[in-house]
Write a protein that holds these residues in place. Structure first.
Motif, mmCIF file in Angstrom:
data_model
loop_
_atom_site.group_PDB
_atom_site.id
_atom_site.type_symbol
_atom_site.label_atom_id
_atom_site.label_comp_id
_atom_site.label_asym_id
_atom_site.label_seq_id
_atom_site.Cartn_x
_atom_site.Cartn_y
_atom_site.Cartn_z
ATOM 1 N N GLY A 297 -93.869 -27.955 17.555
ATOM 2 C CA GLY A 297 -93.057 -26.869 17.029
ATOM 3 C C GLY A 297 -93.236 -25.601 17.828
ATOM 4 O O GLY A 297 -93.942 -25.595 18.839
ATOM 5 N N PRO A 298 -92.602 -24.512 17.386
ATOM 6 C CA PRO A 298 -91.716 -24.425 16.224
ATOM 7 C C PRO A 298 -90.285 -24.859 16.554
ATOM 8 O O PRO A 298 -89.959 -25.096 17.720
ATOM 9 N N ASP A 299 -89.461 -24.927 15.520
ATOM 10 C CA ASP A 299 -88.036 -25.207 15.705
ATOM 11 C C ASP A 299 -87.401 -24.007 16.391
ATOM 12 O O ASP A 299 -87.467 -22.879 15.890
ATOM 13 N N LEU A 300 -86.800 -24.217 17.536
ATOM 14 C CA LEU A 300 -86.257 -23.126 18.344
ATOM 15 C C LEU A 300 -84.755 -22.971 18.207
ATOM 16 O O LEU A 300 -84.145 -22.159 18.905
ATOM 17 N N ALA A 301 -84.152 -23.722 17.281
ATOM 18 C CA ALA A 301 -82.695 -23.702 17.160
ATOM 19 C C ALA A 301 -82.163 -22.327 16.771
ATOM 20 O O ALA A 301 -81.032 -21.966 17.092
ATOM 21 N N GLY A 302 -82.982 -21.541 16.090
ATOM 22 C CA GLY A 302 -82.511 -20.243 15.598
ATOM 23 C C GLY A 302 -82.185 -19.239 16.678
ATOM 24 O O GLY A 302 -81.502 -18.239 16.410
ATOM 25 N N TRP A 303 -82.649 -19.470 17.902
ATOM 26 C CA TRP A 303 -82.412 -18.492 18.969
ATOM 27 C C TRP A 303 -80.928 -18.303 19.288
ATOM 28 O O TRP A 303 -80.541 -17.272 19.837
ATOM 29 N N THR A 304 -80.102 -19.270 18.951
ATOM 30 C CA THR A 304 -78.673 -19.164 19.277
ATOM 31 C C THR A 304 -77.817 -18.813 18.059
ATOM 32 O O THR A 304 -76.602 -18.850 18.141
ATOM 33 N N THR A 305 -78.457 -18.431 16.964
ATOM 34 C CA THR A 305 -77.696 -18.067 15.765
ATOM 35 C C THR A 305 -77.208 -16.625 15.859
ATOM 36 O O THR A 305 -77.772 -15.816 16.600
ATOM 37 N N PRO A 306 -76.146 -16.253 15.110
ATOM 38 C CA PRO A 306 -75.631 -14.879 15.165
ATOM 39 C C PRO A 306 -76.707 -13.860 14.813
ATOM 40 O O PRO A 306 -77.542 -14.098 13.925
ATOM 41 N N HIS A 307 -76.664 -12.708 15.492
ATOM 42 C CA HIS A 307 -77.695 -11.687 15.299
ATOM 43 C C HIS A 307 -77.162 -10.399 14.674
ATOM 44 O O HIS A 307 -77.921 -9.625 14.115
ATOM 45 N N GLY A 308 -75.865 -10.151 14.797
ATOM 46 C CA GLY A 308 -75.260 -8.992 14.159
ATOM 47 C C GLY A 308 -75.588 -7.648 14.775
ATOM 48 O O GLY A 308 -75.238 -6.599 14.218
ATOM 49 N N ARG A 309 -76.227 -7.633 15.927
ATOM 50 C CA ARG A 309 -76.640 -6.351 16.524
ATOM 51 C C ARG A 309 -75.464 -5.567 17.114
ATOM 52 O O ARG A 309 -75.590 -4.366 17.381
ATOM 53 N N GLU A 310 -74.326 -6.225 17.288
ATOM 54 C CA GLU A 310 -73.162 -5.504 17.829
ATOM 55 C C GLU A 310 -72.777 -4.329 16.945
ATOM 56 O O GLU A 310 -72.201 -3.344 17.421
ATOM 57 N N SER A 311 -73.102 -4.403 15.676
ATOM 58 C CA SER A 311 -72.718 -3.331 14.739
ATOM 59 C C SER A 311 -73.414 -2.011 15.049
ATOM 60 O O SER A 311 -72.982 -0.951 14.585
ATOM 61 N N LEU A 312 -74.492 -2.061 15.844
ATOM 62 C CA LEU A 312 -75.202 -0.834 16.211
ATOM 63 C C LEU A 312 -74.567 -0.143 17.410
ATOM 64 O O LEU A 312 -75.014 0.927 17.820
ATOM 65 N N GLY A 313 -73.506 -0.728 17.958
ATOM 66 C CA GLY A 313 -72.876 -0.155 19.146
ATOM 67 C C GLY A 313 -73.652 -0.545 20.389
ATOM 68 O O GLY A 313 -74.379 -1.531 20.416
ATOM 69 N N GLY A 314 -73.501 0.273 21.416
ATOM 70 C CA GLY A 314 -74.167 -0.049 22.667
ATOM 71 C C GLY A 314 -73.443 -1.156 23.406
ATOM 72 O O GLY A 314 -72.790 -2.009 22.813
ATOM 73 N N ARG A 315 -73.572 -1.135 24.716
ATOM 74 C CA ARG A 315 -72.961 -2.158 25.562
ATOM 75 C C ARG A 315 -74.033 -2.641 26.528
ATOM 76 O O ARG A 315 -74.560 -1.830 27.299
ATOM 77 N N PRO A 316 -74.372 -3.910 26.471
ATOM 78 C CA PRO A 316 -75.493 -4.384 27.285
ATOM 79 C C PRO A 316 -75.412 -3.956 28.748
ATOM 80 O O PRO A 316 -76.411 -3.520 29.323
ATOM 81 N N PHE A 317 -74.240 -4.056 29.350
ATOM 82 C CA PHE A 317 -74.101 -3.771 30.774
ATOM 83 C C PHE A 317 -73.344 -2.468 31.052
ATOM 84 O O PHE A 317 -72.930 -2.217 32.177
ATOM 85 N N GLY A 318 -73.179 -1.626 30.031
ATOM 86 C CA GLY A 318 -72.489 -0.357 30.235
ATOM 87 C C GLY A 318 -71.111 -0.583 30.812
ATOM 88 O O GLY A 318 -70.327 -1.362 30.273
ATOM 89 N N ASP A 319 -70.808 0.088 31.918
ATOM 90 C CA ASP A 319 -69.527 -0.091 32.596
ATOM 91 C C ASP A 319 -69.533 -1.263 33.552
ATOM 92 O O ASP A 319 -68.541 -1.544 34.217
ATOM 93 N N GLY A 320 -70.673 -1.978 33.615
ATOM 94 C CA GLY A 320 -70.783 -3.104 34.526
ATOM 95 C C GLY A 320 -70.412 -4.408 33.843
ATOM 96 O O GLY A 320 -69.727 -4.430 32.822
#
Length: 324
Positions: A297-320
């Protein structure tokens, strides 16, 4: 390869990391004798190692794949060196060596310190240039800028450095190295102190990231890379093997969502190999896991589940743009 491991936990002592590295730098102006040159240097890393994982992520985010070649060691090593047991015949296909130790000894036949990854080797001589992992990624962001891919993120923006630097220092001392201070503690007192410091820092990060998507500013930075490589190993290794067991990462709602957000971002999760991570820690640290048994273990399947962090704004790569 010998299975004889090193000694990581010294009875009666707290863990103290040797932070004396080869500080030669590869720079745009070549002031240390090593100018940035596409194709000249080889980054040697291990997917198992969090410090090396940083360089793999940054290289990919910046699009330096065709400029700085990558050699990967296997996940385990003996007390002397990491070895290229993933490659045919156990030889790095560019450097032609079995152990990264050979590149260290080519630079200094009496090299007195630990043989660490990541390391950058000059392929024209076969000698190590630097193993200073903290400076290495900053230089990839700044000194190698001419060779970044179009749309590459600025991972160390000048206007944020005054805020970033102390945050990254705290992440290093309390979290990145903090888990090791727990795992390699040689006394109950040393462990208790390390444990309390670690969880104080993780609670601080849980609070900080509750209202912001990324650690500094509204885009990905080096600070996020440095925190991610510890978080992604937390439940698989540090919670049990290093006794960092107040909570699992999956029980810390903010940090768990933050870690999944990064994991699902191109350049992060696609550099992670959980099998190699677990093999490294549970096999190499034979003094604290003498059976050598690697947990399923542990079960690693959860790493690909929805996280909902988009609601905080921000853009991972900015203008890139994300890496391809």
């Amino acid at each position: 390869m010998s299975n004889e491991g090193g000694v990581y936990s010294i009875p009666g002592q707290e863990f103290s990391r040797d932070t004396t590295y080869i500080t030669t730098r590869i720079t745009a102006d070549g002031r240390d004798g090593f100018p940035v040159e596409p194709g000249r240097y080889r980054l040697v890393a291990a997917r198992a190692c969090p410090w090396a994982n940083r360089t793999i992520i940054v290289r990919r985010l910046l699009g330096l794949d065709d400029v700085l070649s990558l050699g990967l060691t296997g996940p385990t090593h003996d007390k002397n060196s990491w070895t290229f047991d993933l490659d045919p015949d156990g030889l790095d296909p560019v450097l032609g060596i079995e152990r990264i130790q050979e590149a260290y000894l080519a630079r200094d036949p009496h090299y007195p310190r630990g043989i660490t990854v990541p390391v950058i080797v000059d392929t024209t001589t076969g000698k190590v240039v630097t193993n200073d992992y903290a400076q290495m990624t900053l230089d990839l962001s700044t000194e190698w800028r001419e060779h970044h891919r179009p749309g590459a993120p600025d991972l160390y923006p000048e206007h944020l450095r005054a805020e970033m630097d102390p945050i990254m220092r705290r992440i290093y001392t309390e979290v990145n190295n903090g888990v090791y201070r727990c795992g390699f503690a040689g006394s109950q007192e040393a462990y208790d102190d390390a444990y309390d410091r670690l969880w104080t820092a993780l609670d601080w990060l849980e609070d900080r990231l509750a209202t912001r998507r990324f650690l500094v500013g509204d885009t990905l930075t080096e600070a996020d890379v440095r925190l991610f490589t510890t978080l992604v190993r937390f439940d698989a290794v540090y919670h049990g093997h290093f006794k960092c067991n107040r909570s699992k990462l999956t029980e810390m709602p903010v940090l768990w969502a933050y870690a999944r957000d990064l994991f699902q971002t191109p350049g992060f999760g696609d550099t992670v190999d959980f099998d190699q991570i677990k093999a490294h820690y549970y096999v190499v640290h034979s003094d604290i896991n003498p059976s050598g048994i690697v947990p399923k273990g542990p079960d690693l399947a959860g790493w690909t589940t929805p996280h909902g962090r988009e609601s905080l704004g921000g853009r991972p790569f900015g203008d890139g743009t994300p890496p391809g």
